[in-house]
Design a protein around this motif. Structure first.
Motif, PDB file in Angstrom:
ATOM      1  N   VAL A 121     -61.411  37.294  42.068  1.00  0.00           N
ATOM      2  CA  VAL A 121     -62.434  36.418  41.506  1.00  0.00           C
ATOM      3  C   VAL A 121     -62.325  34.928  41.107  1.00  0.00           C
ATOM      4  CG1 VAL A 121     -63.633  38.577  40.298  1.00  0.00           C
ATOM      5  CG2 VAL A 121     -61.737  37.437  39.239  1.00  0.00           C
ATOM      6  N   ALA A 122     -60.975  34.544  41.067  1.00  0.00           N
ATOM      7  CA  ALA A 122     -60.530  33.212  40.537  1.00  0.00           C
ATOM      8  C   ALA A 122     -59.201  32.690  41.082  1.00  0.00           C
ATOM      9  CB  ALA A 122     -60.577  33.114  39.018  1.00  0.00           C
ATOM     10  N   VAL A 123     -59.013  31.595  41.031  1.00  0.00           N
ATOM     11  CA  VAL A 123     -57.647  31.006  41.440  1.00  0.00           C
ATOM     12  C   VAL A 123     -57.142  30.121  40.585  1.00  0.00           C
ATOM     13  CG1 VAL A 123     -58.716  29.450  43.112  1.00  0.00           C
ATOM     14  CG2 VAL A 123     -56.231  29.963  43.269  1.00  0.00           C
ATOM     15  N   ILE A 124     -55.956  30.032  40.239  1.00  0.00           N
ATOM     16  CA  ILE A 124     -55.426  29.210  39.234  1.00  0.00           C
ATOM     17  C   ILE A 124     -54.302  28.063  39.895  1.00  0.00           C
ATOM     18  CG2 ILE A 124     -54.568  28.726  36.976  1.00  0.00           C
ATOM     19  CD1 ILE A 124     -55.167  31.561  36.246  1.00  0.00           C
ATOM     20  N   PRO A 125     -54.860  27.135  40.258  1.00  0.00           N
ATOM     21  CA  PRO A 125     -53.751  26.032  40.864  1.00  0.00           C
ATOM     22  C   PRO A 125     -53.159  25.408  39.786  1.00  0.00           C
ATOM     23  CG  PRO A 125     -55.989  25.171  40.946  1.00  0.00           C
ATOM     24  CD  PRO A 125     -56.270  26.403  40.357  1.00  0.00           C
ATOM     25  N   VAL A 126     -51.823  25.183  40.231  1.00  0.00           N
ATOM     26  CA  VAL A 126     -50.900  24.437  38.936  1.00  0.00           C
ATOM     27  C   VAL A 126     -50.319  23.316  39.811  1.00  0.00           C
ATOM     28  CG1 VAL A 126     -48.878  24.354  37.788  1.00  0.00           C
ATOM     29  CG2 VAL A 126     -50.285  26.730  38.152  1.00  0.00           C
ATOM     30  N   HIS A 127     -50.602  22.042  38.948  1.00  0.00           N
ATOM     31  CA  HIS A 127     -50.002  20.711  39.666  1.00  0.00           C
ATOM     32  C   HIS A 127     -48.644  20.660  39.077  1.00  0.00           C
ATOM     33  CE1 HIS A 127     -54.078  19.880  40.388  1.00  0.00           C
ATOM     34  NE2 HIS A 127     -54.505  19.867  39.335  1.00  0.00           N
ATOM     35  N   PHE A 128     -47.971  21.276  40.009  1.00  0.00           N
ATOM     36  CA  PHE A 128     -46.382  21.725  39.802  1.00  0.00           C
ATOM     37  C   PHE A 128     -45.801  20.453  39.491  1.00  0.00           C
ATOM     38  CE2 PHE A 128     -42.012  22.406  41.011  1.00  0.00           C
ATOM     39  CZ  PHE A 128     -41.679  23.504  40.126  1.00  0.00           C
ATOM     40  N   GLY A 129     -45.041  20.287  38.459  1.00  0.00           N
ATOM     41  CA  GLY A 129     -44.051  19.114  38.144  1.00  0.00           C
ATOM     42  C   GLY A 129     -44.878  17.850  37.896  1.00  0.00           C
ATOM     43  N   VAL A 149     -62.614  28.045  39.961  1.00  0.00           N
ATOM     44  CA  VAL A 149     -61.251  27.313  40.075  1.00  0.00           C
ATOM     45  C   VAL A 149     -60.705  26.968  38.374  1.00  0.00           C
ATOM     46  CG1 VAL A 149     -60.049  25.360  40.802  1.00  0.00           C
ATOM     47  CG2 VAL A 149     -61.533  26.619  42.273  1.00  0.00           C
ATOM     48  N   ILE A 150     -59.833  27.642  38.150  1.00  0.00           N
ATOM     49  CA  ILE A 150     -59.288  27.333  36.672  1.00  0.00           C
ATOM     50  C   ILE A 150     -58.032  26.402  36.927  1.00  0.00           C
ATOM     51  CG2 ILE A 150     -58.317  28.113  34.537  1.00  0.00           C
ATOM     52  CD1 ILE A 150     -60.252  30.495  36.338  1.00  0.00           C
ATOM     53  N   GLU A 151     -58.028  25.223  36.755  1.00  0.00           N
ATOM     54  CA  GLU A 151     -56.888  24.131  36.823  1.00  0.00           C
ATOM     55  C   GLU A 151     -55.943  24.362  35.770  1.00  0.00           C
ATOM     56  OE1 GLU A 151     -59.202  20.670  37.978  1.00  0.00           O
ATOM     57  OE2 GLU A 151     -57.363  19.745  38.568  1.00  0.00           O
ATOM     58  N   ASP A 152     -54.854  24.702  35.930  1.00  0.00           N
ATOM     59  CA  ASP A 152     -53.829  24.613  35.243  1.00  0.00           C
ATOM     60  C   ASP A 152     -53.068  23.091  35.148  1.00  0.00           C
ATOM     61  OD1 ASP A 152     -51.480  24.618  33.431  1.00  0.00           O
ATOM     62  OD2 ASP A 152     -50.887  26.693  34.203  1.00  0.00           O
ATOM     63  N   SER A 153     -53.452  22.420  34.317  1.00  0.00           N
ATOM     64  CA  SER A 153     -53.138  20.935  34.475  1.00  0.00           C
ATOM     65  C   SER A 153     -52.295  20.550  33.281  1.00  0.00           C
ATOM     66  CB  SER A 153     -54.523  19.982  34.083  1.00  0.00           C
ATOM     67  OG  SER A 153     -54.359  19.159  34.988  1.00  0.00           O
ATOM     68  N   ALA A 154     -51.284  21.777  32.970  1.00  0.00           N
ATOM     69  CA  ALA A 154     -50.389  21.470  31.659  1.00  0.00           C
ATOM     70  C   ALA A 154     -49.297  20.544  32.223  1.00  0.00           C
ATOM     71  CB  ALA A 154     -49.902  23.003  31.522  1.00  0.00           C
ATOM     72  N   HIS A 155     -49.317  20.336  33.376  1.00  0.00           N
ATOM     73  CA  HIS A 155     -48.048  19.232  33.927  1.00  0.00           C
ATOM     74  C   HIS A 155     -48.619  18.106  34.234  1.00  0.00           C
ATOM     75  CE1 HIS A 155     -45.006  22.789  35.299  1.00  0.00           C
ATOM     76  NE2 HIS A 155     -45.449  22.824  34.211  1.00  0.00           N
ATOM     77  N   SER A 156     -49.987  17.746  34.062  1.00  0.00           N
ATOM     78  CA  SER A 156     -50.686  16.718  34.724  1.00  0.00           C
ATOM     79  C   SER A 156     -51.735  16.040  33.792  1.00  0.00           C
ATOM     80  CB  SER A 156     -51.367  17.201  35.921  1.00  0.00           C
ATOM     81  OG  SER A 156     -51.825  18.281  35.828  1.00  0.00           O
ATOM     82  N   ALA A 157     -51.186  15.848  32.532  1.00  0.00           N
ATOM     83  CA  ALA A 157     -52.199  14.945  31.678  1.00  0.00           C
ATOM     84  C   ALA A 157     -52.207  13.456  32.163  1.00  0.00           C
ATOM     85  CB  ALA A 157     -51.852  15.160  29.972  1.00  0.00           C
ATOM     86  N   LEU A 292     -45.663   7.825  43.768  1.00  0.00           N
ATOM     87  CA  LEU A 292     -45.909   7.169  42.074  1.00  0.00           C
ATOM     88  C   LEU A 292     -46.958   6.096  41.992  1.00  0.00           C
ATOM     89  CD1 LEU A 292     -41.796   6.651  41.870  1.00  0.00           C
ATOM     90  CD2 LEU A 292     -43.159   8.455  41.047  1.00  0.00           C
ATOM     91  N   GLU A 293     -48.024   6.962  41.924  1.00  0.00           N
ATOM     92  CA  GLU A 293     -49.174   5.726  41.668  1.00  0.00           C
ATOM     93  C   GLU A 293     -50.114   6.882  40.743  1.00  0.00           C
ATOM     94  OE1 GLU A 293     -51.161   4.128  45.003  1.00  0.00           O
ATOM     95  OE2 GLU A 293     -52.706   3.335  43.522  1.00  0.00           O
ATOM     96  N   ASN A 294     -50.791   6.371  39.588  1.00  0.00           N
ATOM     97  CA  ASN A 294     -51.572   7.380  39.021  1.00  0.00           C
ATOM     98  C   ASN A 294     -51.019   8.848  38.828  1.00  0.00           C
ATOM     99  OD1 ASN A 294     -53.609   5.385  38.544  1.00  0.00           O
ATOM    100  ND2 ASN A 294     -54.531   5.740  40.467  1.00  0.00           N
ATOM    101  N   SER A 295     -49.641   8.811  38.585  1.00  0.00           N
ATOM    102  CA  SER A 295     -49.039  10.067  38.558  1.00  0.00           C
ATOM    103  C   SER A 295     -48.584  10.575  37.135  1.00  0.00           C
ATOM    104  CB  SER A 295     -47.575  10.043  39.465  1.00  0.00           C
ATOM    105  OG  SER A 295     -46.788   9.511  38.644  1.00  0.00           O
ATOM    106  N   SER A 296     -48.368  11.694  36.996  1.00  0.00           N
ATOM    107  CA  SER A 296     -48.336  12.454  35.839  1.00  0.00           C
ATOM    108  C   SER A 296     -46.988  13.260  35.729  1.00  0.00           C
ATOM    109  CB  SER A 296     -49.261  13.167  35.092  1.00  0.00           C
ATOM    110  OG  SER A 296     -49.750  14.373  36.205  1.00  0.00           O
ATOM    111  N   TYR A 297     -46.091  12.818  36.730  1.00  0.00           N
ATOM    112  CA  TYR A 297     -44.626  13.660  36.758  1.00  0.00           C
ATOM    113  C   TYR A 297     -44.067  13.638  35.406  1.00  0.00           C
ATOM    114  CZ  TYR A 297     -45.552  13.008  41.653  1.00  0.00           C
ATOM    115  OH  TYR A 297     -45.879  12.999  42.956  1.00  0.00           O
ATOM    116  N   TRP A 298     -43.986  14.968  34.736  1.00  0.00           N
ATOM    117  CA  TRP A 298     -43.058  14.847  33.509  1.00  0.00           C
ATOM    118  C   TRP A 298     -41.707  15.555  33.754  1.00  0.00           C
ATOM    119  CZ3 TRP A 298     -41.642  19.817  31.359  1.00  0.00           C
ATOM    120  CH2 TRP A 298     -41.797  20.875  32.252  1.00  0.00           C
ATOM    121  N   MET A 299     -41.338  15.887  34.980  1.00  0.00           N
ATOM    122  CA  MET A 299     -40.009  16.325  35.181  1.00  0.00           C
ATOM    123  C   MET A 299     -39.504  15.794  36.373  1.00  0.00           C
ATOM    124  SD  MET A 299     -40.194  20.257  36.140  1.00  0.00           S
ATOM    125  CE  MET A 299     -40.801  20.967  37.584  1.00  0.00           C
TER     126      MET A 299
END
Ligand SMILES: *Cc1c(COP(=O)(O)O)cnc(C)c1O
Length: 377
Positions: A121-129, A149-157, A292-299
């Motif tokens: 019924v759904a997919v949760i993509p994660v913007h890994f790293g 589509v539930i976007e897990d944006s925990a890594h990508s604020a 490295l442009e408009n990025s949100s890499y946290w690790m």
């Protein structure tokens, strides 16, 4: 040298904001949360946001908003933080673990098609790293399969894909403000969407199912011209949780949001120094194709053939390392949901995370590079 892995970038400004909230002596769910929600929506470019007390709570509530029948399946990458999959189970749904892309380490679009069946019924993509999933492709695939589509944006604020903020591509986006992430409120999270009908019930379910929060009732009682003895009245019409963000968190978040672009930019500078300074070879290479442009890499991730030896070597040098993440199905709890994920099962063995946070000094960055380059496998 002793260099830690992550460190929140906080100081006087956050302290002053907390002091202001202390001065008003309203620490719970109140006007600061509302202000933060509005500023956050403006910042990422969406209509509505709901502040909660963690990214995990955000995922739990976001999934609940679709009211999927129990037992249905949700597609989720096998390499992610446990919370992404836990949120599925909280909703009495079944996680279907999808392999990762060899190159980006995000959910594999090829394997999605393989793992899909009519119970999904759904997919949760994660913007890994922080590395964006190709959301245009994922969305059109999901649409063709009638999946939410539930976007897990925990890594990508603060990150963008093709000029559009991550977390605004899916039907609903979830963010984490846990202390290691791109920005922090200590712990905290946000649910964002253009669809107010989807978010409306979540304002109640984050507050134990109550249809009017305390601040709303205080405000209404203050402003009502006619005498109303029922200002205390509220209704509970749905199952709810104690998941609200509070004004103390929001007062930190408002300041962090102001600094978010600067912090992401600083992390890009450090990443750029790492990528230029580290001698790439068969044994040691960048973990993700960093853009490295408009990025949100946290690790910062490397892939190192002799990872465990490397971790001990770096420890001797005083440099903290980590591993993000072991495939979830290798954990005892998730074994019962195991599926075939050969790329994840093989590639995670080389994952190692190195220090990355905005306050790293040039000297520290150079020291880390020097240590990595001195590693003799
Ligand atoms: C951190 C994280 C979460 C959960 O966030 P919390 O705020 O720690 O609850 C969810 N998904 C991913 C991918 C995360 O890394």
């Amino acid at each position: 040298m002793n260099i830690r892995l992550f460190k929140p970038c906080i100081g006087e400004d956050e302290l002053n904001s907390i002091k202001e909230t202390f001065g008003r002596a309203w620490l719970g769910l109140g006007p600061k949360v509302k202000e933060f929600e509005q500023k956050w929506s403006q910042y990422i470019g969406c209509n509505n946001s709901v502040g909660v007390n963690s990214g995990t709570a955000a995922l739990h509530l976001a999934l609940s908003s679709f009211r999927f029948p129990a037992g249905k399946k949700v597609l989720v990458p096998v390499v992610t933080f446990a919370a992404t999959a836990m949120a599925i189970l909280y909703n009495n749904l079944q996680p279907v673990f999808v392999d990762i892309d060899e190159n980006t380490l995000g959910i594999s679009l090829k394997d999605l098609e393989k793992k899909y069946d009519k119970d999904c019924v759904a997919v949760i993509p994660v913007h890994f790293g922080g590395h964006p999933v190709a959301m245009d492709q994922l969305n059109s695939w999901a649409k063709s399969r009638n999946l939410k589509v539930i976007e897990d944006s925990a890594h990508s604020a603060g990150g963008k894909y093709k000029g559009k903020a991550l977390g605004t591509w899916g039907d609903i986006g979830c963010f984490s403000f846990e202390e290691k992430k791109c920005m922090t409120t200590g712990d905290g999270g946000m649910i964002s969407s253009d669809d107010e009908e989807l978010l409306k019930p979540l304002r109640h379910s984050r507050w134990v199912g109550i249809n009017k929060d305390t601040w709303q009732r205080v405000e209404e009682n203050r402003s009502s011209s006619h005498k109303d003895a029922y200002h205390w009245y509220y209704e509970i019409s749905d199952l709810g949780y104690k998941y609200n963000m509070n004004d103390l968190m929001a007062s930190i978040g408002l300041v962090q949001l102001e600094k978010l672009d600067k912090m992401n930019k600083r992390r890009e500078e450090i990443l750029s120094a790492y990528l230029n300074g580290i001698l790439k070879c068969e044994e040691v290479r960048a973990g993700i194709p960093y853009h490295l442009e408009n990025s949100s890499y946290w690790m910062f991730m490397l892939r190192v053939k002799q990872r465990d030896k490397f971790i001990l070597y770096m420890k001797d040098k005083g440099v903290s390392t980590g591993v993000h993440f072991m495939p979830l199905t290798l954990h005892p709890f998730f074994q019962q949901y195991k599926s075939t994920t050969p790329i994840a099962d093989q590639s995670w063995k080389e994952f190692v995370t190195l220090p990355l946070f905005p306050d790293l000094t040039e000297e520290e960055v150079n020291y880390v590079i020097h240590c990595v380059n001195g590693f003799k496998p």
